[in-house]
Motif scaffolding. Structure first.
Motif, mmCIF file in Angstrom:
data_model
loop_
_atom_site.group_PDB
_atom_site.id
_atom_site.type_symbol
_atom_site.label_atom_id
_atom_site.label_comp_id
_atom_site.label_asym_id
_atom_site.label_seq_id
_atom_site.Cartn_x
_atom_site.Cartn_y
_atom_site.Cartn_z
ATOM 1 N N MET B 1 0.867 -1.360 0.026
ATOM 2 C CA MET B 1 0.118 0.086 0.040
ATOM 3 C C MET B 1 0.882 1.267 -0.116
ATOM 4 S SD MET B 1 -3.183 0.911 0.241
ATOM 5 C CE MET B 1 -3.842 2.433 0.357
ATOM 6 N N ALA B 2 0.780 2.111 -0.918
ATOM 7 C CA ALA B 2 1.462 3.115 -1.143
ATOM 8 C C ALA B 2 1.176 4.351 0.144
ATOM 9 C CB ALA B 2 1.153 3.906 -2.285
ATOM 10 N N ASN B 3 2.236 4.957 0.483
ATOM 11 C CA ASN B 3 1.941 5.922 1.579
ATOM 12 C C ASN B 3 1.388 7.372 1.088
ATOM 13 O OD1 ASN B 3 4.172 6.691 0.673
ATOM 14 N ND2 ASN B 3 5.359 6.439 2.572
ATOM 15 N N SER B 4 1.058 7.466 -0.090
ATOM 16 C CA SER B 4 0.571 8.871 -0.703
ATOM 17 C C SER B 4 -0.673 8.464 -1.219
ATOM 18 C CB SER B 4 1.538 9.465 -1.435
ATOM 19 O OG SER B 4 1.701 8.789 -2.606
ATOM 20 N N TYR B 5 -1.580 9.392 -1.432
ATOM 21 C CA TYR B 5 -2.804 9.118 -2.280
ATOM 22 C C TYR B 5 -2.610 8.948 -3.835
ATOM 23 C CZ TYR B 5 -5.204 10.050 2.042
ATOM 24 O OH TYR B 5 -5.852 10.064 3.323
ATOM 25 N N TYR B 6 -1.693 9.577 -4.510
ATOM 26 C CA TYR B 6 -1.507 9.611 -5.737
ATOM 27 C C TYR B 6 -0.217 8.975 -6.068
ATOM 28 C CZ TYR B 6 -5.734 12.698 -6.639
ATOM 29 O OH TYR B 6 -6.756 13.126 -6.756
ATOM 30 N N ASP B 7 -0.434 7.875 -7.038
ATOM 31 C CA ASP B 7 0.893 7.245 -7.670
ATOM 32 C C ASP B 7 0.943 7.368 -9.084
ATOM 33 O OD1 ASP B 7 3.136 5.960 -8.350
ATOM 34 O OD2 ASP B 7 2.676 4.133 -6.848
ATOM 35 N N PRO B 8 1.878 7.970 -9.736
ATOM 36 C CA PRO B 8 1.842 7.835 -11.436
ATOM 37 C C PRO B 8 1.455 6.608 -11.944
ATOM 38 C CG PRO B 8 3.400 9.447 -10.530
ATOM 39 C CD PRO B 8 3.201 8.576 -9.116
ATOM 40 N N ALA B 9 2.315 5.581 -11.236
ATOM 41 C CA ALA B 9 2.435 4.252 -11.804
ATOM 42 C C ALA B 9 0.864 3.679 -11.588
ATOM 43 C CB ALA B 9 3.273 3.298 -10.990
ATOM 44 N N ASP B 10 -0.081 4.203 -10.575
ATOM 45 C CA ASP B 10 -1.308 3.663 -10.981
ATOM 46 C C ASP B 10 -2.299 3.966 -12.087
ATOM 47 O OD1 ASP B 10 -1.269 2.714 -8.297
ATOM 48 O OD2 ASP B 10 -2.182 4.188 -7.022
ATOM 49 N N LEU B 11 -1.849 5.063 -12.899
ATOM 50 C CA LEU B 11 -2.226 5.297 -14.178
ATOM 51 C C LEU B 11 -2.518 3.889 -14.913
ATOM 52 C CD1 LEU B 11 -3.876 7.359 -15.980
ATOM 53 C CD2 LEU B 11 -1.629 8.198 -16.603
ATOM 54 N N ARG B 12 -1.514 3.339 -15.134
ATOM 55 C CA ARG B 12 -1.376 2.123 -16.135
ATOM 56 C C ARG B 12 -2.122 1.057 -15.610
ATOM 57 N NH1 ARG B 12 4.659 2.956 -15.738
ATOM 58 N NH2 ARG B 12 5.216 1.775 -13.830
ATOM 59 N N LYS B 13 -2.570 1.214 -14.471
ATOM 60 C CA LYS B 13 -3.517 -0.133 -13.749
ATOM 61 C C LYS B 13 -4.943 0.360 -13.959
ATOM 62 C CE LYS B 13 0.288 -0.738 -10.313
ATOM 63 N NZ LYS B 13 0.396 -0.252 -9.162
ATOM 64 N N PHE B 14 -5.214 1.659 -14.338
ATOM 65 C CA PHE B 14 -6.571 1.881 -14.678
ATOM 66 C C PHE B 14 -7.696 0.857 -15.183
ATOM 67 C CE2 PHE B 14 -9.652 5.559 -16.630
ATOM 68 C CZ PHE B 14 -10.585 5.282 -15.649
ATOM 69 N N GLY B 15 -7.187 0.078 -16.207
ATOM 70 C CA GLY B 15 -8.190 -0.979 -16.645
ATOM 71 C C GLY B 15 -8.396 -2.107 -15.817
ATOM 72 N N LYS B 16 -7.713 -2.200 -14.754
ATOM 73 C CA LYS B 16 -7.823 -3.228 -13.740
ATOM 74 C C LYS B 16 -9.233 -3.052 -13.095
ATOM 75 C CE LYS B 16 -3.119 -4.608 -12.765
ATOM 76 N NZ LYS B 16 -2.969 -5.694 -13.073
ATOM 77 N N ILE B 17 -9.891 -1.747 -12.851
ATOM 78 C CA ILE B 17 -11.129 -1.655 -12.254
ATOM 79 C C ILE B 17 -12.008 -2.675 -12.959
ATOM 80 C CG2 ILE B 17 -10.600 0.944 -11.868
ATOM 81 C CD1 ILE B 17 -12.833 1.374 -13.991
ATOM 82 N N THR B 18 -11.898 -3.185 -14.063
ATOM 83 C CA THR B 18 -12.895 -3.926 -14.534
ATOM 84 C C THR B 18 -12.800 -5.395 -13.885
ATOM 85 O OG1 THR B 18 -11.549 -4.704 -16.210
ATOM 86 C CG2 THR B 18 -12.946 -2.988 -16.759
ATOM 87 N N GLU B 19 -11.592 -5.628 -13.119
ATOM 88 C CA GLU B 19 -11.490 -6.867 -12.304
ATOM 89 C C GLU B 19 -12.552 -7.099 -11.207
ATOM 90 O OE1 GLU B 19 -7.444 -7.313 -11.411
ATOM 91 O OE2 GLU B 19 -6.836 -6.980 -13.529
ATOM 92 N N TRP B 20 -13.058 -5.960 -10.620
ATOM 93 C CA TRP B 20 -14.015 -6.133 -9.541
ATOM 94 C C TRP B 20 -15.266 -5.875 -9.992
ATOM 95 C CZ3 TRP B 20 -11.318 -3.877 -4.335
ATOM 96 C CH2 TRP B 20 -10.253 -4.489 -4.121
ATOM 97 N N SER B 21 -15.471 -5.357 -11.139
ATOM 98 C CA SER B 21 -16.896 -5.205 -11.694
ATOM 99 C C SER B 21 -16.860 -5.075 -13.204
ATOM 100 C CB SER B 21 -17.456 -3.806 -10.853
ATOM 101 O OG SER B 21 -18.929 -3.818 -11.468
ATOM 102 N N GLU B 22 -16.811 -6.535 -13.803
ATOM 103 C CA GLU B 22 -16.380 -6.370 -15.212
ATOM 104 C C GLU B 22 -17.236 -5.753 -16.235
ATOM 105 O OE1 GLU B 22 -15.424 -10.494 -16.217
ATOM 106 O OE2 GLU B 22 -15.128 -9.938 -18.463
ATOM 107 N N GLU B 23 -18.532 -5.987 -15.935
ATOM 108 C CA GLU B 23 -19.764 -5.597 -17.002
ATOM 109 C C GLU B 23 -19.599 -4.045 -17.079
ATOM 110 O OE1 GLU B 23 -23.836 -6.676 -16.317
ATOM 111 O OE2 GLU B 23 -24.177 -6.003 -18.172
ATOM 112 N N ILE B 24 -19.949 -3.558 -15.765
ATOM 113 C CA ILE B 24 -19.866 -1.998 -15.905
ATOM 114 C C ILE B 24 -18.543 -1.163 -16.298
ATOM 115 C CG2 ILE B 24 -22.209 -1.551 -14.830
ATOM 116 C CD1 ILE B 24 -20.826 -0.959 -12.124
ATOM 117 N N GLY B 25 -17.532 -1.935 -15.785
ATOM 118 C CA GLY B 25 -16.195 -1.494 -16.054
ATOM 119 C C GLY B 25 -16.019 -1.368 -17.665
#
Lengths: 351, 111
Positions: B1-25
């Motif tokens: 877990m990062a110790n800051s709210y924003y991590d530039p590396a998180d941007l390329r993980k954006f697509g992963k939001i579909t993993e927890w809710s595939e259809e609406i993602g």
């Protein structure tokens, strides 16, 4: 803006092994990103094999009047590697007998080779279908002895492919050096004046665009539209096609990526943009690259990394098309540059 | 877990939001992709609008993404900065136009 090549500055990155260690190590070695070999194996393309040879690309020397920041050749005025007439004669022998329909002369600034004109005259006689010279444009304004190059190209029906990173002065000069934009515009106007690049003209003038930084080229057709509009409106300049080329992470561009802390993000961007449909048409499947000293490579990038073809035939003196067509193409992680998005080659997109 | 709210590396993980809710993602990404295609507005114009909005909603991921997108499209830094000003002007205008409400209230309460 650099004024000397990496080689002249004796930078560690000028060494091929150092570059290959970087490309094979780091985020690839620790499994964060997949090796190129594994990606193309997924679609049954490993080992990568050549198709019919169509393009013979000859690098006549690394000397150049410019020291562009992104240059994968690490070219510049201090580079002394120049093709001799003897090697050119060996190339001509191959040009006369090859099945390739395109001859592509590159450098450095190919025009700086003292035997360039002789070579063009002799090669033009071989009657190859498309005869390309990759010109940086400014060479035509660098010295009086080059002023007549547009007429010379016209006489031999040379297809001119020129670098032009942007249609604005600021972006062009930042990548290629002060004054490059104005000289390039003047050279393009002179090429237009003899008939190059005009609508319906058979004198082909294409431009090469490559990004001035750590990002990939956008849509080639949209960029071509923007370039055409700006160059016609601002300078009355015409050209035929724009080739959008991705910068490959080798030589000076790799040095820039590392120094600006963009290397990992750039490699992520290339891998994310990997397009399996581009693999079948990558340049190395229809091209042989010849270096100034006559060695053979799968492409100009492998040439700069010192990766000679994996074939019994490694030199132009022993050229044998059948044997060469039977080789496996040498790949590394820089190859992601040619398969990103719509793909990239010296002729622009491939997918 | 990062110790800051924003991590530039998180941007390329954006697509992963579909993993927890595939259809609406997936529906979101389909919609997103469609929005930025060439249409009555060019993809280039939409990229500049996105850059302006990115600043107004103060999304660091979006600012990174659309600065890079603009560079890829050959958009100049002058064009990008003008787009940011367009967003900022609307945002400050939105604040200032409430000044009329303040004036109305002031006048109503004053004798």
């Amino acid at each position: 803006m650099a004024t000397k090549s990496l080689k002249a500055r004796q930078v560690e990155l000028a060494e091929n092994d150092t570059q290959l260690d970087i490309l094979n190590g780091g985020i690839f070695a620790d499994g964060e990103l997949p090796y190129f070999k594994d990606k193309i194996a997924e679609i049954g393309q490993f080992p990568l094999r050549p198709k019919k040879l169509e393009i013979l690309q000859i690098n006549v020397g690394y000397m150049c009047n410019q020291v562009c920041e992104h240059c994968h050749v690490d070219a510049g005025p201090d580079r002394k590697e120049i093709m001799t007439r003897e090697t050119m004669e060996q190339c001509l022998e191959v040009i006369r007998n090859t099945g390739a329909h395109t001859l592509d002369l590159t450098g450095g600034a190919p025009e700086m080779n003292p035997n360039f004109r002789w070579f063009v005259e002799e090669a033009a006689k071989a009657g190859i279908r498309d005869f390309i010279v990759r010109s940086n444009l400014t060479i035509m304004r660098a010295n009086k002895k080059y002023y007549d190059l547009p007429q010379f190209f016209k006489k031999h029906r040379v297809h001119v492919v020129s670098s032009m990173p942007h249609y604005t002065r600021g972006k062009t000069d930042k990548q290629r050096g002060d004054g490059v934009f104005d000289k390039s515009i003047k050279a393009l106007q002179e090429l237009n004046a003899v008939g190059y690049g005009l609508p319906d003209s058979e004198l082909k003038l294409d431009l090469v665009y490559n990004p001035s930084g750590a990002y990939l080229p956008g849509d080639q057709a949209a960029l071509e539209r923007d370039f055409k509009k700006a160059l016609i409106e601002d300078f009355g300049i015409h050209f035929h096609n724009l080739f959008a080329i991705t910068n490959l992470p080798i030589a000076r561009f790799l040095d820039y990526l590392i120094a600006s802390e963009n290397y990992e993000d750039y490699m992520y961007a290339l891998v994310d943009a990997y397009n399996p449909a581009a693999v079948a048409n990558v340049m190395c499947t229809n091209t042989i690259s010849v270096s100034w000293d006559g060695w053979l490579y799968d492409c100009d990038f492998n040439q700069m990394l010192g990766l000679k073809v994996a074939s019994k035939v490694k030199h132009i003196a022993d050229y044998n098309e059948d044997l060469l067509n039977n080789r496996n193409i040498i790949i590394s992680q820089h190859c992601y540059g040619c398969t990103a998005g719509a793909g990239s080659s010296c002729q622009g997109t491939v997918a | 877990m990062a110790n800051s709210y924003y991590d530039p590396a998180d941007l390329r993980k954006f697509g992963k939001i579909t993993e927890w809710s595939e259809e609406i993602g997936n529906k979101f990404f389909d919609y997103y992709g469609k929005v930025f295609e060439e249409g009555a507005l060019s993809a280039r114009e939409k990229s500049l609008i996105a850059l302006a909005v990115a600043h107004v909603v103060k999304c660091p991921y979006c600012i990174d993404a659309y600065t890079k997108d603009g560079l890829q499209r050959g958009i100049t830094k002058e064009e990008m900065m003008e787009a940011v000003h367009a967003g900022a002007a609307i945002e400050s205008g939105a604040t200032l136009v409430h000044g009329v409400q303040m004036m109305n209230k002031y006048n109503k309460l004053s004798m």
